[in-house]
Motif scaffolding. Sequence first.
Motif, PDB file in Angstrom:
ATOM      1  N   SER A 113       2.962  12.282  14.639  1.00 26.10           N
ATOM      2  CA  SER A 113       3.818  13.107  13.793  1.00 26.10           C
ATOM      3  C   SER A 113       3.134  14.430  13.468  1.00 26.10           C
ATOM      4  N   ASP A 114       1.800  14.430  13.383  1.00 24.14           N
ATOM      5  CA  ASP A 114       1.091  15.697  13.190  1.00 24.14           C
ATOM      6  C   ASP A 114       1.273  16.613  14.399  1.00 24.14           C
ATOM      7  N   HIS A 115       1.267  16.018  15.596  1.00 22.52           N
ATOM      8  CA  HIS A 115       1.481  16.828  16.799  1.00 22.52           C
ATOM      9  C   HIS A 115       2.891  17.408  16.825  1.00 22.52           C
ATOM     10  N   GLN A 116       3.851  16.602  16.410  1.00 16.14           N
ATOM     11  CA  GLN A 116       5.224  17.088  16.319  1.00 16.14           C
ATOM     12  C   GLN A 116       5.297  18.264  15.342  1.00 16.14           C
ATOM     13  N   MET A 117       4.549  18.141  14.243  1.00 17.70           N
ATOM     14  CA  MET A 117       4.526  19.214  13.243  1.00 17.70           C
ATOM     15  C   MET A 117       3.882  20.471  13.809  1.00 17.70           C
ATOM     16  N   MET A 118       2.833  20.292  14.615  1.00 16.25           N
ATOM     17  CA  MET A 118       2.202  21.444  15.259  1.00 16.25           C
ATOM     18  C   MET A 118       3.213  22.177  16.128  1.00 16.25           C
ATOM     19  N   LEU A 119       4.049  21.424  16.837  1.00 17.19           N
ATOM     20  CA  LEU A 119       5.091  22.069  17.654  1.00 17.19           C
ATOM     21  C   LEU A 119       6.071  22.826  16.775  1.00 17.19           C
ATOM     22  N   THR A 120       6.487  22.202  15.695  1.00 13.62           N
ATOM     23  CA  THR A 120       7.427  22.859  14.783  1.00 13.62           C
ATOM     24  C   THR A 120       6.847  24.166  14.251  1.00 13.62           C
ATOM     25  N   LEU A 121       5.584  24.113  13.806  1.00 14.80           N
ATOM     26  CA  LEU A 121       4.964  25.307  13.228  1.00 14.80           C
ATOM     27  C   LEU A 121       4.709  26.379  14.282  1.00 14.80           C
ATOM     28  N   SER A 122       4.489  25.923  15.501  1.00 21.28           N
ATOM     29  CA  SER A 122       4.068  26.858  16.546  1.00 21.28           C
ATOM     30  C   SER A 122       5.251  27.514  17.248  1.00 21.28           C
ATOM     31  N   LYS A 123       6.383  26.794  17.346  1.00 21.49           N
ATOM     32  CA  LYS A 123       7.435  27.241  18.252  1.00 21.49           C
ATOM     33  C   LYS A 123       8.791  27.475  17.599  1.00 21.49           C
ATOM     34  N   LYS A 124       9.004  27.012  16.382  1.00 27.11           N
ATOM     35  CA  LYS A 124      10.363  27.059  15.833  1.00 27.11           C
ATOM     36  C   LYS A 124      10.533  28.137  14.765  1.00 27.11           C
ATOM     37  N   ASN A 125      11.747  28.639  14.636  1.00 23.65           N
ATOM     38  CA  ASN A 125      12.017  29.634  13.598  1.00 23.65           C
ATOM     39  C   ASN A 125      12.316  28.940  12.269  1.00 23.65           C
ATOM     40  N   ALA A 126      12.498  29.759  11.238  1.00 26.32           N
ATOM     41  CA  ALA A 126      12.617  29.219   9.886  1.00 26.32           C
ATOM     42  C   ALA A 126      13.780  28.230   9.771  1.00 26.32           C
ATOM     43  N   GLU A 127      14.937  28.586  10.320  1.00 28.07           N
ATOM     44  CA  GLU A 127      16.112  27.730  10.212  1.00 28.07           C
ATOM     45  C   GLU A 127      15.847  26.367  10.838  1.00 28.07           C
ATOM     46  N   SER A 128      15.204  26.400  12.016  1.00 33.60           N
ATOM     47  CA  SER A 128      14.905  25.168  12.730  1.00 33.60           C
ATOM     48  C   SER A 128      13.881  24.312  11.972  1.00 33.60           C
ATOM     49  N   ARG A 129      12.928  24.971  11.334  1.00 29.62           N
ATOM     50  CA  ARG A 129      11.928  24.219  10.568  1.00 29.62           C
ATOM     51  C   ARG A 129      12.585  23.499   9.393  1.00 29.62           C
ATOM     52  N   ILE A 130      13.469  24.231   8.691  1.00 30.97           N
ATOM     53  CA  ILE A 130      14.170  23.619   7.564  1.00 30.97           C
ATOM     54  C   ILE A 130      15.026  22.450   8.046  1.00 30.97           C
TER      55      ILE A 130
END
Lengths: 251, 251
Positions: free
Chosen positions: B157-174
């Motif tokens: 799940s930390d790796h998934q979070m790294m992808l979110t932080l690294s590749k996604k925009n604000a809307e997608s993160r929310i």
Amino acid sequence: MASTIASSNRPSQACTHGFIKASCSHCNLKGLCLPIAMDIDDIERVDHLIQRGRPLHAGDHLYKAGEPFRSIYAVRSGSIKTYMIDEDGIEQVTGFYLPGEVLGFDGIGTHKHGCNVVALETSSVCEIPFERLEDLAAQIPSLQHHVFQLMSKQIESDHQMMLTLSKKNAESRIATLLLSLSRRFARRNLSARAMRLPMSRMDMGNFLGITIETVSRTLSRLQKDEIISVDGREIVIKDPERLDALCHQLQ
Amino acid sequence: MASTIASSNRPSQACTHGFIKASCSHCNLKGLCLPIAMDIDDIERVDHLIQRGRPLHAGDHLYKAGEPFRSIYAVRSGSIKTYMIDEDGIEQVTGFYLPGEVLGFDGIGTHKHGCNVVALETSSVCEIPFERLEDLAAQIPSLQHHVFQLMSKQIESDHQMMLTLSKKNAESRIATLLLSLSRRFARRNLSARAMRLPMSRMDMGNFLGITIETVSRTLSRLQKDEIISVDGREIVIKDPERLDALCHQLQ
DNA sequence: CGCCCCATTGAGACGGCTCAACTTGCGTGG
DNA sequence: CCACGCAAGTTGAGCCGTCTCAATGGGGCG
């Protein structure tokens, strides 16, 4: 440079059929790797379950996401990149692994590997079948504890990476990566100042959450400021203090 | 809503002196938590090493980074946030933990807790002394395997979070965070559509690597588009499909 | 030799940050 | 009871860092 790394880890005896013959007790990475802080008898027992395979060439996959999880791996020489691909096909490099480092701890939960693992240069790994490691860990408390420690350190470094991705600007991310690599080279008694990056600009950028153009511009700027010198993948850290200071700036 | 969560996890018997008396075998989180997939005798043995303490109030720290590592913790009711503070004082929220989830796996490697743990609302936890867990894990193979699994899932799940932080925009993160919370509520048989966020906008933004202003603007936009409705911390997911689609966009 | 991949550099676009003003809810104290 | 302060959240305007798109420059290899 790849050969430098390999030779620094090459075990004392080489085998006739071309495979690298080795044992944990003779490996000069034993102070870093799985057998850390184990006594000689226990190292022997770990040694027997480790399988040492044919070397990987640059671009060869050790395994891919979704394949059944059976083993974890210790890097013996070369360098390895792990990356995940999410349902939309977005790739995220999740780590770079150097000799003495252990990878593959994701996948235990799902019985399937969670990421892809590929050699960045000619590399060799020690395969550690996980079921047998679990059996042995139940018999050797220090081994069980050590596996927990390795996984715990993976979690801590992933959290540090989340902070980097979440809070730092491009320059700081690059500086953080360079210093991390520098420290890990130094731990193996290689130069902390001069190094050859094992990964492409693309991999660096993907890992750090920035584009290759930004990686390139940032490295050029650090060179102009005489903090590092850059020649392709060859990096010299000319001013470690200022590089370290750059790690501590926000976005 | 906090009371709803608490009551859904409240064990059958309550103790006279105000502490919550419980056992793993009677806990209705046992299908999610540490004792998952263990037989009744083994659950009893795990049960004996678990210490159940006084409830934490919102803002109470369970422990802080740097304190000696002795135990991991399972959330029994309420919700918990973990965060690290790096050498420059930058804070990074590294996770939110809901009932049935286990935290504290960092710190095994260094013998010191790597992060701070604080209750977001009135919460209770089960303390699991790690040395005794290790002893028991060496005796119960399925328990040892389960601890490995929990740590492995944390890494994934930390790796998934790294992808979110690294590749996604604000809307997608929310959107990703909202759906994650929704799924975890649903797993406890709570509504997947209507929920009360346990954390502030500040915590959401810190976790997701965006500012509170961007969090607020994004939630307002999702409401205007009739994908969710927002009333302070009360969120209703009106169109799960479109919310899911938003997860899959780049920065 | 020419091709391709990787890297570098420049110019313009844009998403999210910064700064600021305002609102709302809540607890405290006059 | 209301006044007040405070914390949390919302919204707007302008700025800045990074991305996008594009052109150019090596280096390795068939």
